[in-house]
Structure formats: C-alpha cells, structure tokens
Design an enzyme around this catalytic site. Sequence first.
Site: not given
Length: 444
Positions: A273, A303, A399
């Site tokens: 982040h 991503e 992820e």
Amino acid sequence: VEIRSKSKLPGLYCTYSKVLRKMSSNVKMFVETALKRIPNGAQAQRAGGIFSAQEMTRRVDNLRAYMAHENLDACVLTSINNINYYTGFLYCSFGRPYAVVVTPDNITSLSANIDGGQPFRRSFGDNLVYTDWQRNNYFRGIRELVDIGDRKNVRLGFEEDHMTCERLNTLLDFIPEAKSNLHEVGGATMKMRMTKSEEEIDVIKHGARIADIGGAAVVEALEAHGVGVPEYEVANYATQAMIREIAKTYPDSELMDTWTWFQSGAENTDGAHNPVTSRKVEAGDILSLNCFPMIGGYYTALERTLFMGHATDDHLRVWEANVDVHKRGLELIKPGAKCCDIALELNEVFSKHGILDYRTFGYGHSFGTLCHYYGREAGLELREDIETVLEPGMVVSMEPMVMFPLDHPAAGGYREHDILVVGENGAENITKFPFGPEKNILKA
C-alpha cells in the site's frame, strides 16, 4: 425544501438556552430546526445509479429477517460500507457522522445538511437530514427514526466495530430505552455481504475488466515515455483510463475514489500500500502495478510485478517462485475449500522455494463494498486464522507477496493479484491481464 418543525426532544436547549433568548424570532426558528427533508430532484431508479430496487429489497429483507430472529426493533448502521450496501448512498464524512436506520417497516438514511439533496437522490429508501445549528442533532435524528413511541425498552442493533465509545454513549443518552438492550450487528451484516448476488457479481466482473484497462494504460505509459517517467504520471494516466470506462459503463453512477498505486524500485515496492511518489523509473527497476476501479463503492483490483528493461537472475528466481505460489493458489480456490487450509498449503510452496520468511500478508480477501479507507469482510480472507469455507457466490482474490530488503540481491516487493468468483463446481478467474516474466518485462 420541506423543513420539519423543531425537535421536541430532551436537551434541545442545553447549549444555546441563553443565546436563544437574545435571538430574533426568525433566527430562533432557524436555529431550532434540528431535522429536515430535502427532496431536491428525483430519486435514481437504480440505487447509486447501479443496483435495481429488487436487489436492494433483497438486501434489506435479509437484514429484517435477521432482526426478527434476534427480536431487534431497529438497526442503526453507521459505516460507509453498510450504508452503501443497504441504500446505495456513499457518504463523504469530512468529520460528520452518518447513519441508516432500518426498522421492520422503514429504511431511512440520515445525512448532513451540507450534502443537500444528493443523499435523497442516491438512496434506496427515505432520507432525513440533520442540521449543524445545534450539537447532537444527528442523535436527535436517530431517535426520531427509531420511532420509540411509548416503549420503555428498545432492542437496538449497532456496529460495534465502527461506532466510537463517545458516540455510543451519546446515542444512549438520547435513547436510554436501549441501554440494556444493545445488540452488535457488524459481524452479522459482514456475513450477509460476503455472498454476492448476480447483480453484485456483474459489477465486480466489470470492475475486473476495467482494472485490466488500467493495467494496459500503465504499460502504455511506460512504453511511451520509458526510463525517466515519474510514478505519478503513470498512475494518473491509468486512473483516467479507468474513470472514463466506468463513466461509459455506468453513466448514472458517481465517479469517485478510483485510484492507481504505481511504485518503482526496490524501496518503493516493499509495501503493498505504498503511495505514489515523484520518483522516476530507472532501467532495471522492479515495478509494482496496482489499479483499483471503484464502481458505486465496489472495489476491484489488478496487481502485477513488472520490470523495466531487464531482470537479474536473482530477481527472476524470486519472481518465478512467487508466480508458482500464485498458480497453485488459483487452483485451490473452489467451493468447499477452507480459507486457512489454502493459506497453509501455500506456505508449504513458499517454504520449498526457501522464501517463506519474506511473506508480508494474507493470500487473498473478499470483494464488495470496501475500499482503502472503509469496509473489510474480514471473515473471508485467505489467512491461517480464518476457517470460513468457500461457497458459491463468494468472490476472493489470490495475491501472494514476498518482500526482500535493500541489502538482498533480489531486493523489492513481488506480487500478483487475480479475482475469482466461486461457483458450484469451481471458480472463474475474471482477471485477464497476463502475469510473470514472459509477459511483464517491458522494453526500456
């Protein structure tokens, strides 16, 4: 604008009693107006410009069924995610509190006067507005909507994980009938949101498609400008591409919160982040592409790990190991699988590659009405401490991420991210953007 008569609730004059005596009658009447309605324009035919009345009714009916089972007289929901989920209205707090009050017969959003008629136009159900003219008008509005009447005791549902202690104490000052009858509903509403309807899945699929458009825009910007382009220029280009596609796909929706995190270099990619900076891309950089289209408060994401020009053998070894974990994770997402079991098996894959210690967070999470500043369906995350069993209608990401410090030859953060819709017999991967070294080493 239809102005409501002044509130008769206790404590109305507690702060301004001396000041009110000095006011003219017109000013006094104005200041005494605690609550009002602003039906300015027509309500949207689809909540938030996206969901049908049938879909919103389904959600409220599920909540009311839960309320009946728990003998609740009303639910006061205050989080951005729950207000959005049950009304379609996505509020901008700016320090002010909001709510939606659900009773067996009514659903009404409670919004601040600063928003004008926008909450009314966007909301499923009714809307009530509180003014700033006296402190605690927000709580007067909640009491009015709970509609206590002559009851001495009221069983009231609230979100324990969102309402602060200060606000809860004030709420009970205004609704003392609920002091011994509070019921936490945040966990129950989260479980309701975890399984998606067909309309929700359709929105999420469009979001995944639009995230892919954002990813393509990142690559386009990098290949067009090459080495020396700042992170923020790449991110802005991708964000605008996604916003344009959201506007095209949902022309009646509000356009807010869509963003891109594009990070470059070993240091800037070490956190999932990390914000965008003015750092300029260099040859041989590890790059992190993160695109987040927001559609009516519904979050989706893409991503990817990329490299600019070339990747060293050390970088490739780590990247390919993370891709190996990602591929195995995609295979494990299916109905009947337990979240913790998926995490534990993927830990074994990382361990075989010798890089388990470099993991940084869970393997995946739920999707829906959430963002980087509100909402989280914590009961549906691919972590070692979550025992939820995947069911049809759930939507989760895969992820995996590993991060290597600056003194490591493979320094940087590596992650891939796909979105999967769990079905009756398997899971559909709705992310189409390619991943891995064969596709994502860009020309410098």
